[in-house]
Design a protein around this motif. Sequence first.
Motif, short mmCIF file in Angstrom:
data_model
loop_
_atom_site.label_atom_id
_atom_site.label_comp_id
_atom_site.label_asym_id
_atom_site.label_seq_id
_atom_site.Cartn_x
_atom_site.Cartn_y
_atom_site.Cartn_z
N VAL A 15 -9.96 5.66 2.51
CA VAL A 15 -10.03 4.25 2.15
C VAL A 15 -11.20 3.56 2.87
N VAL A 16 -11.32 3.87 4.14
CA VAL A 16 -12.38 3.26 4.95
C VAL A 16 -13.76 3.61 4.36
N ALA A 43 -14.39 4.68 1.28
CA ALA A 43 -14.51 4.09 -0.06
C ALA A 43 -14.89 2.61 0.00
N ASN A 44 -14.48 1.95 1.07
CA ASN A 44 -14.82 0.55 1.24
C ASN A 44 -16.18 0.35 1.93
N GLY A 45 -16.86 1.44 2.18
CA GLY A 45 -18.22 1.34 2.70
C GLY A 45 -18.34 1.19 4.21
N TYR A 46 -17.21 1.33 4.93
CA TYR A 46 -17.29 1.17 6.38
C TYR A 46 -17.60 2.50 7.06
N TRP A 82 -6.35 6.99 5.41
CA TRP A 82 -7.15 5.82 5.81
C TRP A 82 -8.64 6.16 5.87
N ARG A 89 0.87 -1.18 0.00
CA ARG A 89 0.00 0.00 0.00
C ARG A 89 0.90 1.23 0.00
N SER A 116 -12.35 0.35 11.51
CA SER A 116 -12.70 1.50 10.66
C SER A 116 -12.90 2.78 11.47
N MET A 153 -9.88 -4.08 8.32
CA MET A 153 -10.37 -2.74 8.03
C MET A 153 -11.73 -2.47 8.67
N LYS A 154 -12.60 -3.47 8.61
CA LYS A 154 -13.95 -3.27 9.13
C LYS A 154 -13.92 -3.07 10.65
#
Lengths: 245, 191, 454
Positions: C379-380, C382-385, C376, C295, C347, C343-344
Amino acid sequence: MKVGLFVPCYIDQFYPGVAIATYELLKKLGCDVGFPMDQTCCGQPMANSGFSGLSKACDKNFVNNFSGFDYIVAPSGSCVLHVREHLNEGASPAEIDRIRNSVYELTEFLIDILKVTRLKASFPHRVGMHISCHGQRGLHLSSMSELVDPGFSKPEQLLNMVDGLELLKPARVDECCGFGGTFCVFEEAVSVKMGKDRIQEHLRNDVEFITGGDTSCLMHLEGILKRQGSGVKAIHLAEILNSNL
Amino acid sequence: MEAREKILQAVTANKPDLIELPEMDLSQAVRYSNLVEQFMNVLKASGADTFFENSGNLLVTDIDSVKQQGDFMINLLEKDERQEWEELTASELKGLDTCYIRAQLGVAENGAMWISEEQMSNRLLPFICQHLVIVLDPADIVDNMHQAYQQIKTGHNGFGVFIAGPSKTADIEQNLVIGAHGARSLRVYVI
Amino acid sequence: MSIKTHAEAAQEFIRDEPRTDWHDETLWFVRQKRDKSVHTLPEWELLRDWASRIKNHTLSNLDHYLKSFENNAIANGIKIHWASDAEEHNRIIYKIIADNKVCKIVKSKSMLTEECHLNEYLKDRGINTLDTDLGEYIVQLRKEAPSHIVLPAIHLKRQDVSETFHEHLNTEKGNYDPQYLAASARHHLRERFIEADLAITGVNFAVAESGSFVVCTNEGNADMGVHSANIHVACMGIEKLIPKTEHLGVFLRLLARSATGQPITTYSSHFYKPRPGQQMHIVIVDNGRSRQLGRADFRNSLKCIRCAACFNTCPVYRRSGGHSYHSTVAGPIGSILNPNLDMKANSDLPFASTLCGSCSNVCPVKIDIHDQLWKWRQVVVANGYVGKAKKAGMHGAAWILSNPRIYRISGKIGRWVMRTFPFIINHPLNVWYKQREMPKAPELSFRDWFKVNQ
């Protein structure tokens, strides 16, 4: 010198006095100041919350409003830092770059560009200095207690030009007040505790006012001071520098 | 060896383009006008007792008084005595009161002293003793850690240690307590 | 039961305000010790720069350094093991224990073994591991997790420790003297060291060119364990490598000064070879680190040398306590490491910061921690969290703020409502208003004033 006055949205709405002081100060120092009427917000609230994708329209609006100026000046370190670091949309990369580099926080503009060495201001009060993190650690308006570096401070340099002003620093000279944008509501408990602790240190110095370069921090501290029923007032640096000018 | 290959492959795939090592101008590192004084001051602040002498008489008195008390002591300053301690186990050493040992080098910036396996003969000795006494030649004090690593032969033995004070802990409310698990006291003779 | 978010746990922590003040002041004291110490070195910023660049270089050539470390360590008589994840790390150590039929195990502080939950793994298999760092010993007796990677029991007061020791070590009830309490632990643990069969340690630095490793402690517990026991198992993440012995000079100068303000830890032990008759094992662990290496925005978090200076300086950490981060590594650095692991579940952590930037300034290897927190967050999201209400709020705000006319009208209406019907705003559901007054809503915005007065 064409200066675009960038008034962050919450200053426009809640603290017009800060913007008026900035405007008057710049005018009296000989700047040709314009205020683009369609400006709104730099987009920081969304970006700092993880929604930088949603601030694109704000970027475009910012560029539309400010592309015609030599300098863009705002009484807010935080918003200036956001534009400088994250403005991305609305013009060619070269123009974006130019805009990013022409946006200034008020005190750095006064010191670095206008090279102000004297001010006809008077503010005979005990004033506590609140250093805002984004201005300090982001824009390097002053030296930082963590680093082994020579000490300096642009805001203090200016405040020292004000007649009668007694500047007092809290014990932890540059600790964050806890505002932190949406942090102030999503982490309400920590945010308020941090603010209370800052205030406590200023109260120990028996200050009448707490000043700083970011209205957001001051709004947070003011909210706590008022709830505590304190007589201490929060006042933006621009209002002090413009007083009695 | 499956994990090994997996890890190395992932690292190779994910690492960035090569970044050069910095050129370090070690002459920029701190130096002191009085190495012995600086060295002893730092050690004192770390909770050690320090003695600076020409004759070595204080050290002799120290050894004699410990001998007189009759506690279990080991003097590694005497070369011929070293071998007999090599094989001793932790349980055999648990009653060790005082251990005398020579350091190869001292560092003025932090009071650290380098002791290699050669000097200690048994790796446990500087740690398991209740009281540690280290002897150092003032000519062996350097300014800083960079100089120290230039001088010591780290890989020469199987083990080596920088010791910079008596064992200590501040794990209870940040209160400094001298005497954690290693030696409870440290006396340093710069002779 | 779901784990409390940082904000929820922090709110609970702060409910005891005197204790929060005490926690804040205790850690601020450590930050002050750090400041005092680093200001004695005029070359401090240069040292940070070197350290950062040495680590950047190492990460950019990490496969090479891992192999060369392995080769040299093997030549020194050390056994090398590789573990892709926590489970494999635990399995390897369990196998060493089982193969050697040993049961008396002492462990010095290793955040990696905490990250892998080694103690629990071994316990499930009937093996007790004794943590010997005083702080870790205390939290282990209390069946708690460390709240700080350098000061594991910093959330506890001497009275808490005294009660725990009274219960487990039969110390005097009501004796709160840290000297007495530490001496009791010393006395008790000495016996455990002496009878230990196997000692587990972490690794502070692994030197590729020599296949050696360095372990730093103040208590001497790592040395007491490994030199007593016949088996030494050292656990390290792949990011612990540095290329050369001379680089230790840079890192040892930075580590303790950043961590506690000491000029160096009491013991900096350099291990090259096992002593005659001793087994020495190193377990090299990935557990998500190679993914983080990939990353680009976050890889330099792997430079971390675990000094915890960012914890001590963080105004949020000091007022919310380590456990509010619900992870082995708390504080700002934890908030940029943990989303990589899960991540979840983590988050919330990138949001547990005001982005004040003090963490990046104290970091001895110049990790841009606060910038990574910001990244972050992106990113969090964008990942829906992200919570529905927050998402809706952000979309609403973005809509208003990108339309100048709507912005002007909403502002005007908003201020009018605030002036006319303050009770609509000044309401317990308004989180701002819980402990703060709202700003006064002026009749004219600056824009309105400007139109009239320019």
